[in-house]
Design an enzyme around this catalytic site. Structure first.
Site, PDB file in Angstrom:
ATOM      1  N   SER A  18     -40.204 -25.524  23.986  1.00 41.55           N
ATOM      2  CA  SER A  18     -41.115 -24.533  24.580  1.00 41.55           C
ATOM      3  C   SER A  18     -42.066 -23.917  23.549  1.00 41.55           C
ATOM      4  O   SER A  18     -41.655 -23.513  22.455  1.00 41.55           O
ATOM      5  CB  SER A  18     -40.318 -23.416  25.255  1.00 41.55           C
ATOM      6  OG  SER A  18     -41.233 -22.434  25.723  1.00 41.55           O
ATOM      7  N   LYS A  19     -43.324 -23.825  23.920  1.00 41.26           N
ATOM      8  CA  LYS A  19     -44.332 -23.209  23.046  1.00 41.26           C
ATOM      9  C   LYS A  19     -44.534 -21.732  23.389  1.00 41.26           C
ATOM     10  O   LYS A  19     -45.301 -21.035  22.719  1.00 41.26           O
ATOM     11  CB  LYS A  19     -45.667 -23.943  23.184  1.00 41.26           C
ATOM     12  CG  LYS A  19     -45.640 -25.373  22.628  1.00 41.26           C
ATOM     13  CD  LYS A  19     -47.021 -25.971  22.672  1.00 41.26           C
ATOM     14  CE  LYS A  19     -47.062 -27.446  22.326  1.00 41.26           C
ATOM     15  NZ  LYS A  19     -46.803 -27.745  20.927  1.00 41.26           N
ATOM     16  N   SER A  20     -43.873 -21.248  24.429  1.00 41.09           N
ATOM     17  CA  SER A  20     -44.101 -19.860  24.859  1.00 41.09           C
ATOM     18  C   SER A  20     -43.801 -18.839  23.769  1.00 41.09           C
ATOM     19  O   SER A  20     -44.563 -17.870  23.611  1.00 41.09           O
ATOM     20  CB  SER A  20     -43.287 -19.556  26.123  1.00 41.09           C
ATOM     21  OG  SER A  20     -43.750 -20.360  27.174  1.00 41.09           O
ATOM     22  N   THR A  66     -38.645 -22.129  32.981  1.00 42.31           N
ATOM     23  CA  THR A  66     -39.181 -23.487  32.998  1.00 42.31           C
ATOM     24  C   THR A  66     -38.126 -24.445  33.550  1.00 42.31           C
ATOM     25  O   THR A  66     -37.079 -24.006  34.047  1.00 42.31           O
ATOM     26  CB  THR A  66     -39.720 -23.868  31.587  1.00 42.31           C
ATOM     27  OG1 THR A  66     -40.392 -25.121  31.692  1.00 42.31           O
ATOM     28  CG2 THR A  66     -38.639 -23.940  30.536  1.00 42.31           C
ATOM     29  N   LYS A  70     -37.146 -23.262  38.191  1.00 46.38           N
ATOM     30  CA  LYS A  70     -38.211 -22.525  38.885  1.00 46.38           C
ATOM     31  C   LYS A  70     -37.922 -22.277  40.370  1.00 46.38           C
ATOM     32  O   LYS A  70     -38.457 -21.341  40.960  1.00 46.38           O
ATOM     33  CB  LYS A  70     -39.554 -23.253  38.729  1.00 46.38           C
ATOM     34  CG  LYS A  70     -40.138 -23.133  37.323  1.00 46.38           C
ATOM     35  CD  LYS A  70     -41.537 -23.694  37.232  1.00 46.38           C
ATOM     36  CE  LYS A  70     -42.041 -23.645  35.797  1.00 46.38           C
ATOM     37  NZ  LYS A  70     -43.399 -24.166  35.636  1.00 46.38           N
ATOM     38  N   ASP A 107     -48.263 -19.621  37.127  1.00 43.06           N
ATOM     39  CA  ASP A 107     -48.825 -20.968  36.911  1.00 43.06           C
ATOM     40  C   ASP A 107     -50.120 -21.149  37.711  1.00 43.06           C
ATOM     41  O   ASP A 107     -51.078 -21.758  37.212  1.00 43.06           O
ATOM     42  CB  ASP A 107     -47.830 -22.052  37.340  1.00 43.06           C
ATOM     43  CG  ASP A 107     -46.759 -22.311  36.288  1.00 43.06           C
ATOM     44  OD1 ASP A 107     -46.998 -22.011  35.102  1.00 43.06           O
ATOM     45  OD2 ASP A 107     -45.680 -22.811  36.662  1.00 43.06           O
ATOM     46  N   GLY A 132     -42.862 -29.299  40.753  1.00 44.17           N
ATOM     47  CA  GLY A 132     -42.977 -27.844  40.720  1.00 44.17           C
ATOM     48  C   GLY A 132     -44.376 -27.358  40.383  1.00 44.17           C
ATOM     49  O   GLY A 132     -44.917 -26.467  41.045  1.00 44.17           O
ATOM     50  N   ALA A 133     -44.989 -27.936  39.347  1.00 43.19           N
ATOM     51  CA  ALA A 133     -46.326 -27.485  38.952  1.00 43.19           C
ATOM     52  C   ALA A 133     -47.332 -27.798  40.055  1.00 43.19           C
ATOM     53  O   ALA A 133     -48.247 -27.008  40.324  1.00 43.19           O
ATOM     54  CB  ALA A 133     -46.734 -28.152  37.648  1.00 43.19           C
ATOM     55  N   GLY A 238     -53.994 -29.330  28.806  1.00 41.19           N
ATOM     56  CA  GLY A 238     -52.838 -28.552  29.247  1.00 41.19           C
ATOM     57  C   GLY A 238     -52.687 -27.200  28.576  1.00 41.19           C
ATOM     58  O   GLY A 238     -52.017 -26.313  29.122  1.00 41.19           O
TER      59      GLY A 238
HETATM   60  P1  NAP Z   1     -41.377 -31.671  37.920  1.00 39.28           P
HETATM   61  O1  NAP Z   1     -41.149 -30.624  38.931  1.00 39.28           O
HETATM   62  O2  NAP Z   1     -40.201 -32.411  37.336  1.00 39.28           O
HETATM   63  O3  NAP Z   1     -42.406 -32.728  38.549  1.00 39.28           O
HETATM   64  C1  NAP Z   1     -42.758 -33.891  37.872  1.00 39.28           C
HETATM   65  C2  NAP Z   1     -43.666 -34.731  38.732  1.00 39.28           C
HETATM   66  O4  NAP Z   1     -43.957 -35.930  38.001  1.00 39.28           O
HETATM   67  C3  NAP Z   1     -43.038 -35.176  40.051  1.00 39.28           C
HETATM   68  O5  NAP Z   1     -44.033 -35.272  41.045  1.00 39.28           O
HETATM   69  C4  NAP Z   1     -42.502 -36.564  39.689  1.00 39.28           C
HETATM   70  O6  NAP Z   1     -42.389 -37.434  40.787  1.00 39.28           O
HETATM   71  C5  NAP Z   1     -43.590 -37.066  38.782  1.00 39.28           C
HETATM   72  N1  NAP Z   1     -43.111 -38.126  37.907  1.00 39.28           N
HETATM   73  C6  NAP Z   1     -42.195 -37.999  36.906  1.00 39.28           C
HETATM   74  N2  NAP Z   1     -41.989 -39.210  36.337  1.00 39.28           N
HETATM   75  C7  NAP Z   1     -42.774 -40.092  37.005  1.00 39.28           C
HETATM   76  C8  NAP Z   1     -42.997 -41.487  36.899  1.00 39.28           C
HETATM   77  N3  NAP Z   1     -42.364 -42.231  35.962  1.00 39.28           N
HETATM   78  N4  NAP Z   1     -43.875 -42.068  37.739  1.00 39.28           N
HETATM   79  C9  NAP Z   1     -44.516 -41.325  38.663  1.00 39.28           C
HETATM   80  N5  NAP Z   1     -44.354 -39.985  38.828  1.00 39.28           N
HETATM   81  C10 NAP Z   1     -43.484 -39.393  38.001  1.00 39.28           C
HETATM   82  O7  NAP Z   1     -42.137 -31.090  36.644  1.00 39.28           O
HETATM   83  P2  NAP Z   1     -43.295 -29.973  36.627  1.00 39.28           P
HETATM   84  O8  NAP Z   1     -42.705 -28.664  36.274  1.00 39.28           O
HETATM   85  O9  NAP Z   1     -44.081 -30.099  37.865  1.00 39.28           O
HETATM   86  O10 NAP Z   1     -44.118 -30.460  35.336  1.00 39.28           O
HETATM   87  C11 NAP Z   1     -44.929 -31.620  35.383  1.00 39.28           C
HETATM   88  C12 NAP Z   1     -45.745 -31.708  34.090  1.00 39.28           C
HETATM   89  O11 NAP Z   1     -46.622 -30.582  34.006  1.00 39.28           O
HETATM   90  C13 NAP Z   1     -44.924 -31.689  32.807  1.00 39.28           C
HETATM   91  O12 NAP Z   1     -45.560 -32.520  31.865  1.00 39.28           O
HETATM   92  C14 NAP Z   1     -45.013 -30.243  32.343  1.00 39.28           C
HETATM   93  O13 NAP Z   1     -44.857 -30.116  30.943  1.00 39.28           O
HETATM   94  C15 NAP Z   1     -46.429 -29.924  32.763  1.00 39.28           C
HETATM   95  N6  NAP Z   1     -46.646 -28.480  32.995  1.00 39.28           N
HETATM   96  C16 NAP Z   1     -47.639 -27.901  32.295  1.00 39.28           C
HETATM   97  C17 NAP Z   1     -47.900 -26.561  32.495  1.00 39.28           C
HETATM   98  C18 NAP Z   1     -48.981 -25.908  31.711  1.00 39.28           C
HETATM   99  O14 NAP Z   1     -49.046 -24.673  31.692  1.00 39.28           O
HETATM  100  N7  NAP Z   1     -49.875 -26.656  31.076  1.00 39.28           N
HETATM  101  C19 NAP Z   1     -47.147 -25.809  33.416  1.00 39.28           C
HETATM  102  C20 NAP Z   1     -46.140 -26.451  34.137  1.00 39.28           C
HETATM  103  C21 NAP Z   1     -45.895 -27.814  33.912  1.00 39.28           C
HETATM  104  P3  NAP Z   1     -41.226 -37.216  41.892  1.00 39.28           P
HETATM  105  O15 NAP Z   1     -41.680 -36.018  42.658  1.00 39.28           O
HETATM  106  O16 NAP Z   1     -41.244 -38.458  42.665  1.00 39.28           O
HETATM  107  O17 NAP Z   1     -39.968 -36.984  41.123  1.00 39.28           O
END
Ligand code: NAP
Length: 274
Positions: A18-20, A66, A70, A107, A132-133, A238
């Site tokens: 985490s970078k927070s 995180t 969530k 978010d 989630g995002a 990001g």
């Molecule tokens: P999450 O709830 O685990 O969702 C991940 C998503 O990616 C799901 O839709 C998942 O598909 C898909 N996915 C994962 N592996 C895959 C693959 N091999 N092929 C196709 N789809 C795949 O995670 P999240 O919290 O939404 O986070 C997602 C990304 O956003 C992460 O990289 C996180 O670090 C980043 N993020 C950034 C911020 C920011 O402030 N910049 C904030 C939050 C998150 P399924 O639904 O089918 O499992």
């Protein structure tokens, strides 16, 4: 009187990445605020005990949340802003002494900040991912009056469920389907993250005026952003959303505005720590 400082923290499983703490620590130092921001490893089995213990700690101001908590944290916090219904996930829990825990989601607002700053005015968007995002981003896009939304996900039924839940008319397609033309393309999957395959999309259907926004921040320069730049498209990375959501949470925890005039210095610090 205690000799400890008030503190907020980020919880997750895992949490080492985490970078927070770097972001909040940078702002606390810049504003000379006597408080701390920590990171704490909390497993799903440990969540109930964590909140029980923290609620009894007068120094605890609250936590960011995180992966993978969530959704689960919504069981522990009041929800005056209707986040449960509108987004279905919380990333910030604030503690009020003697009062309930208050949950919210920064978010969505953090995602919007660079688009609002840049005066982005599109009508159509493709959101890749249904996790989630993506829930928070879908809510954010709807607030921008984006009327044409396509979700691309490896399981399109999951994308459709997200649209239905949010009451948004749009369509859900698979990751191997052709990318539709759109004013904004957002990657909200973990594809492109360190250790993950890249998100491999043919960007040619996008108009020259399109913006490509990758919320992955480790690494900051993803294959998707490189491909978008090679096409001459505008890009957002990001760290934009990460810093934006943190600034909204900082205000909640420490009752102070994050010094956003120092963003360039903060970005350099975060990039050096990659
Ligand atoms: P999450 O709830 O685990 O969702 C991940 C998503 O990616 C799901 O839709 C998942 O598909 C898909 N996915 C994962 N592996 C895959 C693959 N091999 N092929 C196709 N789809 C795949 O995670 P999240 O919290 O939404 O986070 C997602 C990304 O956003 C992460 O990289 C996180 O670090 C980043 N993020 C950034 C911020 C920011 O402030 N910049 C904030 C939050 C998150 P399924 O639904 O089918 O499992």
């Amino acid at each position: 009187m205690t000799d400890t400082l008030p503190y907020a923290e980020v919880i997750g499983d895992p949490i080492a990445h985490s970078k927070s703490p770097l972001i909040h620590g940078f702002w606390l130092d810049a504003l000379d605020i006597e408080a701390e921001y920590r990171k704490t490893h909390v497993t799903p089995d440990g969540l109930a005990a964590y909140f029980l213990q923290r609620r009894a700690d007068p120094d605890w101001l609250g936590c960011n949340v995180t992966i993978p908590h969530k959704i689960a944290v919504m069981d522990y916090a009041d929800d005056p802003g209707g986040v449960r219904e509108r987004i279905g996930a919380m990333n910030t829990i604030a503690s009020e002494i003697g009062g309930p825990l208050i949950g919210t989601n920064t978010d969505a607002g953090g995602f919007l900040q660079p688009l609002l700053r840049d005066g982005w005015k599109g009508r159509s968007a493709v959101l890749v991912g249904a996790g989630g995002a993506a829930r928070a981003i879908l809510f954010a896009l709807a607030s921008l009056d984006v009327t044409d939304i396509t979700i691309m996900a490896r399981d399109p039924a999951k994308g459709q469920a997200l649209l239905d839940r949010a009451g948004i008319r749009g369509r859900a397609i698979g990751l191997s389907d052709a990318l539709p033309a759109a004013d904004l393309l957002v990657n909200a999957t973990s594809l492109g993250m360190v250790g993950q395959p890249v998100l491999d999309l043919d960007l040619s259907p996008l108009p020259d005026s399109a913006t490509v926004y990758d919320i992955v921040y480790a690494p900051l320069e993803t294959g998707l952003l490189n491909a978008a730049r090679a096409r001459g498209l505008k890009t957002l990375d990001g760290l934009e959303m990460l810093i934006g959501q943190a600034a909204l949470a900082f205000d909640i925890f420490f009752d102070a505005q994050a010094p956003r005039d120092l963003d360039e210095e903060l970005r350099a610090l975060l990039t050096a720590a990659e």
